[in-house]
Design a protein around this motif. Sequence first.
Motif, PDB file in Angstrom:
ATOM      1  N   ILE A  54       0.858  -1.182   0.000  1.00 50.32           N
ATOM      2  CA  ILE A  54       0.000   0.000   0.000  1.00 50.32           C
ATOM      3  C   ILE A  54       0.892   1.227   0.000  1.00 50.32           C
ATOM      4  O   ILE A  54       1.766   1.359   0.849  1.00 50.32           O
ATOM      5  N   SER A  55       0.697   2.138  -0.972  1.00 55.32           N
ATOM      6  CA  SER A  55       1.513   3.346  -0.931  1.00 55.32           C
ATOM      7  C   SER A  55       0.727   4.504  -0.334  1.00 55.32           C
ATOM      8  O   SER A  55       1.300   5.512   0.063  1.00 55.32           O
ATOM      9  N   LYS A  56      -0.600   4.341  -0.283  1.00 54.76           N
ATOM     10  CA  LYS A  56      -1.425   5.388   0.327  1.00 54.76           C
ATOM     11  C   LYS A  56      -2.642   4.733   0.961  1.00 54.76           C
ATOM     12  O   LYS A  56      -3.222   3.827   0.390  1.00 54.76           O
ATOM     13  N   ILE A  57      -2.995   5.207   2.137  1.00 62.02           N
ATOM     14  CA  ILE A  57      -4.190   4.679   2.800  1.00 62.02           C
ATOM     15  C   ILE A  57      -5.352   5.612   2.546  1.00 62.02           C
ATOM     16  O   ILE A  57      -5.225   6.832   2.660  1.00 62.02           O
ATOM     17  N   TYR A  58      -6.476   5.036   2.124  1.00 67.66           N
ATOM     18  CA  TYR A  58      -7.667   5.830   1.868  1.00 67.66           C
ATOM     19  C   TYR A  58      -8.728   5.553   2.911  1.00 67.66           C
ATOM     20  O   TYR A  58      -8.904   4.408   3.321  1.00 67.66           O
ATOM     21  N   GLY A  74      -5.769  -0.010  -0.741  1.00 61.92           N
ATOM     22  CA  GLY A  74      -5.397   0.990   0.259  1.00 61.92           C
ATOM     23  C   GLY A  74      -6.495   1.310   1.250  1.00 61.92           C
ATOM     24  O   GLY A  74      -6.401   2.270   2.007  1.00 61.92           O
ATOM     25  N   ILE A  75      -7.556   0.506   1.258  1.00 60.01           N
ATOM     26  CA  ILE A  75      -8.645   0.734   2.223  1.00 60.01           C
ATOM     27  C   ILE A  75      -8.484  -0.269   3.360  1.00 60.01           C
ATOM     28  O   ILE A  75      -8.309  -1.466   3.123  1.00 60.01           O
ATOM     29  N   ILE A  76      -8.503   0.212   4.576  1.00 60.27           N
ATOM     30  CA  ILE A  76      -8.293  -0.683   5.715  1.00 60.27           C
ATOM     31  C   ILE A  76      -9.467  -1.648   5.838  1.00 60.27           C
ATOM     32  O   ILE A  76     -10.611  -1.236   5.990  1.00 60.27           O
ATOM     33  N   CYS A  77      -9.144  -2.926   5.759  1.00 61.08           N
ATOM     34  CA  CYS A  77     -10.146  -3.981   5.870  1.00 61.08           C
ATOM     35  C   CYS A  77      -9.656  -4.955   6.932  1.00 61.08           C
ATOM     36  O   CYS A  77      -8.519  -5.418   6.887  1.00 61.08           O
ATOM     37  N   MET A  78     -10.478  -5.240   7.899  1.00 62.30           N
ATOM     38  CA  MET A  78     -10.075  -6.075   9.036  1.00 62.30           C
ATOM     39  C   MET A  78     -10.048  -7.571   8.717  1.00 62.30           C
ATOM     40  O   MET A  78      -9.759  -8.384   9.601  1.00 62.30           O
ATOM     41  N   GLN A 122     -18.029  -3.019   1.034  1.00 61.33           N
ATOM     42  CA  GLN A 122     -17.619  -2.317   2.249  1.00 61.33           C
ATOM     43  C   GLN A 122     -16.519  -3.141   2.916  1.00 61.33           C
ATOM     44  O   GLN A 122     -16.549  -4.368   2.843  1.00 61.33           O
ATOM     45  N   PRO A 123     -15.565  -2.474   3.569  1.00 61.97           N
ATOM     46  CA  PRO A 123     -14.510  -3.257   4.231  1.00 61.97           C
ATOM     47  C   PRO A 123     -15.036  -3.977   5.467  1.00 61.97           C
ATOM     48  O   PRO A 123     -16.021  -3.558   6.060  1.00 61.97           O
ATOM     49  N   CYS A 124     -14.342  -5.052   5.829  1.00 65.01           N
ATOM     50  CA  CYS A 124     -14.653  -5.759   7.063  1.00 65.01           C
ATOM     51  C   CYS A 124     -14.267  -4.846   8.232  1.00 65.01           C
ATOM     52  O   CYS A 124     -13.221  -4.214   8.206  1.00 65.01           O
ATOM     53  N   ILE A 125     -15.135  -4.763   9.244  1.00 62.44           N
ATOM     54  CA  ILE A 125     -14.807  -3.929  10.404  1.00 62.44           C
ATOM     55  C   ILE A 125     -14.504  -4.779  11.638  1.00 62.44           C
ATOM     56  O   ILE A 125     -14.319  -4.257  12.729  1.00 62.44           O
ATOM     57  N   PRO A 163      -6.318   4.348  15.143  1.00 61.53           N
ATOM     58  CA  PRO A 163      -5.946   2.920  15.187  1.00 61.53           C
ATOM     59  C   PRO A 163      -6.756   2.114  16.201  1.00 61.53           C
ATOM     60  O   PRO A 163      -7.237   1.033  15.869  1.00 61.53           O
ATOM     61  N   ALA A 164      -6.960   2.657  17.394  1.00 63.78           N
ATOM     62  CA  ALA A 164      -7.694   1.883  18.409  1.00 63.78           C
ATOM     63  C   ALA A 164      -9.131   1.642  17.960  1.00 63.78           C
ATOM     64  O   ALA A 164      -9.641   0.531  18.052  1.00 63.78           O
ATOM     65  N   GLY A 165      -9.753   2.692  17.441  1.00 63.19           N
ATOM     66  CA  GLY A 165     -11.140   2.564  17.002  1.00 63.19           C
ATOM     67  C   GLY A 165     -11.301   1.677  15.785  1.00 63.19           C
ATOM     68  O   GLY A 165     -12.323   1.021  15.617  1.00 63.19           O
ATOM     69  N   SER A 166     -10.283   1.656  14.912  1.00 59.35           N
ATOM     70  CA  SER A 166     -10.405   0.832  13.715  1.00 59.35           C
ATOM     71  C   SER A 166     -10.063  -0.628  14.000  1.00 59.35           C
ATOM     72  O   SER A 166     -10.726  -1.524  13.505  1.00 59.35           O
ATOM     73  N   PHE A 167      -9.017  -0.843  14.780  1.00 54.38           N
ATOM     74  CA  PHE A 167      -8.548  -2.224  14.954  1.00 54.38           C
ATOM     75  C   PHE A 167      -9.261  -2.939  16.100  1.00 54.38           C
ATOM     76  O   PHE A 167      -9.260  -4.160  16.162  1.00 54.38           O
TER      77      PHE A 167
END
Lengths: 332, 137
Positions: free
Chosen positions: A218-222, A239-243, A260-263, A310-314
């Motif tokens: 990933i070169s950029k996070i969206y 580049g989309i955070i997916c759990m 939609q990404p996995c949360i 990070p805490a809220g996403s992970f």
Amino acid sequence: MKNKKLKIAIYWFGSCGGCEVALVELNEKILELAEIADIVLWPVALDFKYEDLEKFKAQEIDISLINGCIANFENEQIAKMLREKSKVLIAYGSCACFGGIPGLVNLATKEEVYKIAYSETPSTINPKFTTPQQSYKADAHELELPEFYGYSRALHQVVEVDYFVPGCAPPIESTEKLLEIAKEFAAKGALPPKGTVIGSEKSVCDECEREKAEKKSISKIYRIYEKEADPKKCLLDQGIICMGPATRGGCKARCLNANQPCIGCMGALPEALDQGAKMLSALASIIGIEEEKALSEEDLKKIIDKVADPAGSFYKFSLPVGIISRKHTEKK
Amino acid sequence: MASVDKFEPKILAFLCNWCAYAGADLAGVSRMQYPPNIRAIRVMCSARVDPVFVLEALKRGADGVFIGACHPGDCHYQTGNYKTVRRVILMRKLLEQLGVDGKRLRLEFISASEGKKFASAVEDFVKELRELGPFKK
């Protein structure tokens, strides 16, 4: 036990009510449940007083299905009471299994929670800063409120839990499986081994049908609103955070099928100690691999700063069961 | 007798087999003086240090976690230490959200010949942790 109707209790603690709706999702199969069981307690649908629960003898209820996290004194008391009165206790939904979204309250102290909830929210006008009191005298009546702890816990951190049904809300396949277990219990008295988690033993990625790159970089996070995601390709590759990599499957990758990404609602993988740390590790590993030798620490910080929370996403669903499960306060 | 209430930080150190561990070894055989607050665990590569280890170390009573890695470009496994750099950056951000001072996690690049750098890095870290105080009150 044979051919006797089961007594089932359905209860809620700190939750949104979505799990109750997930039960109704059984549709016509709910009639099969009615055939084998009587619902003896269900505050969302039936009138209920504390005495009704007190009246049950020890282990008189066959199955208690509990959703929601333990956030206050009342939750804890009733959880203990239900444990005593039930043969089988099931944590239904992510809040009961891991603390869930209300578990994110653990990122703040009790004082901070009160400040935000009773003063700082734009819709609140509270110049005297009135906050809930445990007892209050009004016209010679003593009114009482259960104590709010200021942090949340998962159900198994308070009482012994027999089975776990993760998901926010649990996928219909899990609820159906639960129905099968109840039927089996009603007919033969047989139960699966204690501690069984109803879900897959593999990750969400295993169930996700998107095309995944051989080597991720990933070169950029969206953020999700910043990019129209290609519905055929792995979201992490885009580049989309997916759990997905750090989350237990069993949901048929529903969110991903809806682009939609996995949360992370199904919680950590079976052997993982901490869902959030595992996801952090996975994500940091694939940032900027292509040009990793050329990137300075400053460049990296710039890319990584796009992970706003990070805490809220992970730990969106699993903070109370994480290794560091509550906000630490450094001595200053 | 040493004063009883003087806080001695406990540091868990993960040292990579090829550089930082050899550097620490050199500090030892050269009889360099450095504070004894460190408990070293040798790992094959700094990238072996899972963020889970860091959280678990703090939970189990460490006041700080030290990761010793090869200099960028020197990793025995080509790119392991680059991964560690990224993880540490993100990890610090997470720690701050959890109310933990990010300074409790320290990453140092130490080659096999830098015994002196190892000793002074430990010394510095101990000093910093003393200022921060114990992790658990």
